[in-house]
Design a protein around this motif. Structure first.
Motif, short mmCIF file in Angstrom:
data_model
loop_
_atom_site.label_atom_id
_atom_site.label_comp_id
_atom_site.label_asym_id
_atom_site.label_seq_id
_atom_site.Cartn_x
_atom_site.Cartn_y
_atom_site.Cartn_z
N THR A 198 -5.23 -2.67 -4.14
CA THR A 198 -4.44 -2.89 -4.04
C THR A 198 -2.58 -2.46 -4.60
O THR A 198 -1.40 -2.06 -3.55
N ALA A 205 3.04 3.40 -1.89
CA ALA A 205 2.61 3.03 -3.19
C ALA A 205 1.85 4.24 -4.13
O ALA A 205 1.96 4.66 -5.59
N PHE A 423 0.28 -6.90 -7.87
CA PHE A 423 0.36 -5.73 -6.28
C PHE A 423 0.79 -6.60 -5.03
O PHE A 423 0.56 -5.82 -4.29
N MET A 428 3.70 -1.84 1.10
CA MET A 428 4.51 -1.55 0.08
C MET A 428 5.85 -1.17 1.01
O MET A 428 5.60 -0.96 2.23
N TYR A 433 6.10 -3.83 -3.87
CA TYR A 433 4.69 -4.42 -3.06
C TYR A 433 5.61 -6.22 -2.31
O TYR A 433 6.62 -6.82 -3.11
#
Length: 581
Positions: A198, A205, A423, A428, A433
């Motif tokens: 994640t 990210a 996360f 994102m 997130y």
């Protein structure tokens, strides 16, 4: 039992400890000036206000706002925004939360910023083609799990009623952290290392938190998030409508829909239609203390109060924290409270939740009478009739943060904020997130021919375990503010802290250091490596045969009023601290 009063709450000051490593990456940009407070301040009750949060940088952000004349609500909003920067795995504007406000007179106001399912979502959202529940990780990663974010909408409503500083001022500490950088903490590094599916799911990210080799950046690395700084600047200028409409809302909806393989896809209209709601606060009396918290769709207050009230006939003070009998009694009471929680707690806009019946003192006395100091209850079930509803299963949330603020005027904010798993969904947008909160719904909509109360429905809010809590003493004055992160363990963490302070008379730091016992059913889990693990043989003798030691996601923050002074603490298992303004 239900308290619908309104306004914010009281408290004091205390020491601040901050790790040199964690502060190493904080910006040294001169503090920006802001206009005078927008509302007059009441006379000060305390020499200084205090913030307790899961990260020192976020606690300092809230303390800065207090120093500049902000209210407890203002400082809580600034803390939430700063946590979004420095603890992105846990909470932020891509998620939701619950906010309990209180004042020196004992008036309580509770706000629901819990995420909602897209309007087109159906009860079969988390079932595969054969009607079986999806594997958890399959459900989490991507758009299927994302609920409409609610934290910012809730913050805007709370600020409109209780803010003293201008909205834009509350964003300044978080903008500096995102723009100028912060040191990656050991806990942040561990999250990036253990949750790469994640944490690194989104290319945006990966570019922020991972190196070219695909590994997380080392501890102490200065992390800069210019995309988030730009988003926060826009929201500071435009307000919450900057997220609910316009380019950001369209980007969220489009990205979530593109990664939603089945069931109802999120739309910009879903985001625009989100409403943060003021809910009835839930208050009850435990011994001589008045304890208030968040009602449905949270199960926090009802579970905490039920567990405590069922224990009233036992002298926990005499037993003390080293007694296996004391922990056995706590386990038995938790089992009973969670049995009711699993059946009845859900979004009150969709299901009738019998809060008054669940917290009726005569009912809880009957439930408590089932508890014996010598034996265990063979099988626990819900204590009220539930002809049309039943319990369902769903994975616990771990990506959550709690923070507490008390200002000099005696107003209090207790806020639990979450994106669910570490996360969240892995998606994102704008440097933050998005949550995977919809996996807090039961994956199974029907069981044994009965509907599950916490099933998915369009526009519905999933049940939560979050338990932001405020405690008043027998004199009616503020005594303690507490809350926790850690999914379904949140109520038991709060219960452990309350018993530690109220029954065992421990200082707040010692109460938060107490081990955690989690008994949501026939299985009892005790914190691995704690004194409770050594008590397993004694607990087994008392009848707990399904018992094991386990690592649990524990993170509690609290402030108490002690001798007219504010004393705060963070969970020793976390990087949390308490900071004075």
């Amino acid at each position: 039992m239900v308290d619908m009063l309104s306004t914010p709450v009281p408290t004091r000051r205390i020491l601040a400890l901050v790790t040199s490593l964690l502060l190493a990456g904080c910006a040294t940009t001169p503090q920006q000036t802001v206009s005078a407070p927008t509302a007059p301040s009441a006379p000060a009750l305390y020499d200084e206000g205090m913030v307790s949060a899961a990260d020192p940088r976020a606690a300092q952000a809230g303390a800065e706002i207090l120093r500049r004349g902000g209210s407890a609500t203002d400082a809580a909003i600034a803390t939430m925004l700063a946590l979004n920067v420095v603890e992105p795995q846990s909470s932020g504007i891509g998620g939701g939360g619950f906010l309990v406000l209180g004042d020196a007179a004992g008036r309580i106001e509770t706000w629901d910023g819990r995420e909602t399912a897209p309007k087109a979502a159906t009860p079969k959202r988390f079932l595969d083609a054969s009607g079986q529940p999806l594997p958890f990780r399959t459900a989490v990663i991507g758009g299927l799990s994302v609920g409409v974010p609610g934290n910012l909408a809730m913050a805007a409503k709370a600020h409109a009623s209780h803010g003293r500083l201008p909205w834009a001022a509350l964003f300044e500490p978080a903008i500096r952290l995102a723009r100028d950088g912060f040191a990656l903490s050991p806990r942040g590094f561990r999250s990036l290392s253990t949750q790469p599916e994640t944490g690194a799911h989104d290319p945006q990210a990966r570019a922020i938190f991972y190196g070219v080799n695909g590994e997380p950046l080392p501890v102490g690395t200065t992390i800069r998030n210019p995309a988030l700084a730009k988003t926060l600047e826009m929201l500071a200028a435009k307000g919450a409508k900057g997220l609910s409409s316009g380019p950001l809302a369209q980007e969220i909806a489009a990205k979530v829909a593109a990664q939603t393989p089945q069931d109802g896809k999120m739309t910009a209209a879903d985001i625009a239609g989100f409403v943060a709601k003021q809910r009835p606060g839930v208050c009850g009396t435990y011994r001589v203390y008045r304890i208030c918290g968040m009602g449905p769709p949270s199960s926090g207050a009802t579970t905490v109060l039920a567990t405590l009230i069922q224990l009233e006939r036992f002298d926990l003070t005499a037993l003390g924290p080293d007694s296996p009998t004391a922990w056995h009694l706590i386990a038995e009471s938790e089992r009973l409270a969670y049995a009711d929680r699993d059946v009845f707690l859900a979004d009150p806009d969709f299901e009738k939740v019998p809060v008054d019946a669940l917290l009726d003192r005569a009912y809880l006395a009957r439930r408590g009478a089932l508890i014996s100091p010598d034996t265990t209850i063979p099988k626990v079930t819900a204590g009220l009739p539930a002809p049309k509803l039943t319990l369902g299963s769903g994975p616990p949330e771990h990506g959550t943060s709690h923070f507490v603020v008390i200002d000099r005027q005696g107003d209090v904010a207790s806020w639990t904020s979450t994106i669910e798993s570490p996360f969240g969904s892995g998606i994102m947008v704008g440097g933050f997130y998005l949550n995977n909160e919809l996996t807090d719904f039961s994956f199974v909509p029907q069981k044994d021919g009965a509907l599950v109360a916490n099933r998915v429905e369009g526009g519905k809010r999933p049940r939560s375990s979050m338990a932001p809590t405020i405690v008043y003493g027998p004199d009616g004055k503020l005594l303690m503010v507490v809350g926790a992160a850690g999914g379904a363990t949140i109520p038991v963490q709060v219960i452990r802290a309350l018993i530690g302070v109220l029954d065992w008379k421990l200082p707040v730091d010692k109460a938060l250091a107490l081990p955690v016992l989690f008994a949501p059913g026939d299985m009892v889990m005790v914190e691995k490596g704690s004194r409770l693990e050594a008590m397993i043989p004694a607990l087994t003798t008392l009848g707990h045969t399904a018992i094991k030691a386990a690592d649990m996601p524990l993170k509690t923050n609290a402030v108490v009023v002690s001798g007219g002074t504010l004393v705060g603490a963070g969970d020793p298992r976390s990087e949390g601290v308490a900071v004075t303004q």
